[in-house]
Scaffold this motif. Structure first.
Motif, PDB file in Angstrom:
ATOM      1  N   ASP A  59       0.816  -1.216   0.000  1.00 11.24           N
ATOM      2  CA  ASP A  59       0.000   0.000   0.000  1.00 11.24           C
ATOM      3  C   ASP A  59       0.850   1.267   0.000  1.00 11.24           C
ATOM      4  O   ASP A  59       0.314   2.363  -0.013  1.00 11.24           O
ATOM      5  CB  ASP A  59      -0.918   0.030   1.226  1.00 11.24           C
ATOM      6  N   ALA A  60       2.171   1.120   0.056  1.00 12.09           N
ATOM      7  CA  ALA A  60       3.069   2.270   0.086  1.00 12.09           C
ATOM      8  C   ALA A  60       4.142   2.083  -0.972  1.00 12.09           C
ATOM      9  O   ALA A  60       4.382   0.973  -1.438  1.00 12.09           O
ATOM     10  CB  ALA A  60       3.697   2.401   1.470  1.00 12.09           C
ATOM     11  N   ASN A  61       4.786   3.192  -1.318  1.00  8.72           N
ATOM     12  CA  ASN A  61       5.856   3.105  -2.307  1.00  8.72           C
ATOM     13  C   ASN A  61       7.179   3.530  -1.666  1.00  8.72           C
ATOM     14  O   ASN A  61       7.212   3.973  -0.517  1.00  8.72           O
ATOM     15  CB  ASN A  61       5.526   3.945  -3.539  1.00  8.72           C
ATOM     16  N   LEU A  62       8.251   3.408  -2.425  1.00 10.92           N
ATOM     17  CA  LEU A  62       9.575   3.712  -1.887  1.00 10.92           C
ATOM     18  C   LEU A  62       9.738   5.184  -1.524  1.00 10.92           C
ATOM     19  O   LEU A  62      10.442   5.511  -0.575  1.00 10.92           O
ATOM     20  CB  LEU A  62      10.659   3.284  -2.871  1.00 10.92           C
ATOM     21  N   ALA A  63       9.083   6.068  -2.253  1.00  5.71           N
ATOM     22  CA  ALA A  63       9.163   7.492  -1.920  1.00  5.71           C
ATOM     23  C   ALA A  63       8.558   7.748  -0.539  1.00  5.71           C
ATOM     24  O   ALA A  63       9.114   8.505   0.265  1.00  5.71           O
ATOM     25  CB  ALA A  63       8.452   8.327  -2.977  1.00  5.71           C
ATOM     26  N   GLN A  64       7.425   7.113  -0.263  1.00  8.56           N
ATOM     27  CA  GLN A  64       6.810   7.261   1.059  1.00  8.56           C
ATOM     28  C   GLN A  64       7.713   6.681   2.146  1.00  8.56           C
ATOM     29  O   GLN A  64       7.874   7.275   3.212  1.00  8.56           O
ATOM     30  CB  GLN A  64       5.445   6.568   1.086  1.00  8.56           C
ATOM     31  N   HIS A  65       8.294   5.541   1.866  1.00  8.58           N
ATOM     32  CA  HIS A  65       9.202   4.914   2.831  1.00  8.58           C
ATOM     33  C   HIS A  65      10.407   5.816   3.091  1.00  8.58           C
ATOM     34  O   HIS A  65      10.804   6.026   4.235  1.00  8.58           O
ATOM     35  CB  HIS A  65       9.648   3.551   2.300  1.00  8.58           C
ATOM     36  N   PHE A  66      10.986   6.363   2.033  1.00  9.23           N
ATOM     37  CA  PHE A  66      12.139   7.254   2.174  1.00  9.23           C
ATOM     38  C   PHE A  66      11.767   8.481   3.000  1.00  9.23           C
ATOM     39  O   PHE A  66      12.488   8.854   3.933  1.00  9.23           O
ATOM     40  CB  PHE A  66      12.657   7.671   0.791  1.00  9.23           C
TER      41      PHE A  66
END
Length: 162
Positions: A59-66
């Motif tokens: 439900d999330a992408n790498l940009a959100q994780h970063f």
């Protein structure tokens, strides 16, 4: 009140809205939430939720994780200086300073040394300090990694008296 703060912080980080996330945290502290609770009841669970969202639910992408990790690092740095005592885990106190790995890609030797020195100077006085990195992107030049390690050894040695 804490549940509303957690919800607002999580919404901000999932929207990658750094300013809103920091506003939520600053408002929480102004309302009496302790720096310890900010870290252990708001920030850490948000990171755990983000990891779950990216690894299990997708439900999330790498940009959100970063952005979550960048916001968490900023909040943690600010809140740790306000802790009444060092965090205690398994009966031991430990402080961890993590250098911003992304900046290691472009920083000069002097910038790297200054940041390592700053982190170590902030964490070592209480003892039980760990200096480290998080991700170490492949793009970091080897000379910058070597500079970071040399500075950590130079500025980060405890005199053990042996």
């Amino acid at each position: 009140m804490l549940e509303q703060i957690i919800k607002a912080y999580n919404e901000a980080i999932f929207d990658t809205d750094r300013e809103q996330a920091l506003k939520v945290i600053h408002d929480a502290v102004a309302q009496g939430i302790s720096p310890e609770d900010v870290i252990f009841k708001i920030v850490v669970p948000a990171i755990e939720q983000m990891v779950k969202s990216i690894s299990e639910d997708f439900d999330a992408n790498l940009a959100q994780h970063f952005m979550t990790s960048q916001i968490a690092a900023e909040v943690t740095e600010e809140m740790l200086s306000r802790f009444k005592t060092a965090p205690v885990i398994a009966g031991r106190g430990l402080t961890c300073g993590v250098i911003n790995d992304i900046r290691l890609i472009d920083w000069t030797r002097d910038e790297i040394r200054a940041e390592v020195r700053r982190l170590i100077a902030a964490g070592m006085p209480g003892g039980k300090f760990l200096f480290g990195t998080a991700v170490m992107p492949y793009q970091i030049p080897e000379r910058n990694i070597r500079t970071m390690l040399a500075a950590a050894y130079e500025f980060g040695s405890y005199n053990r008296g042996d």
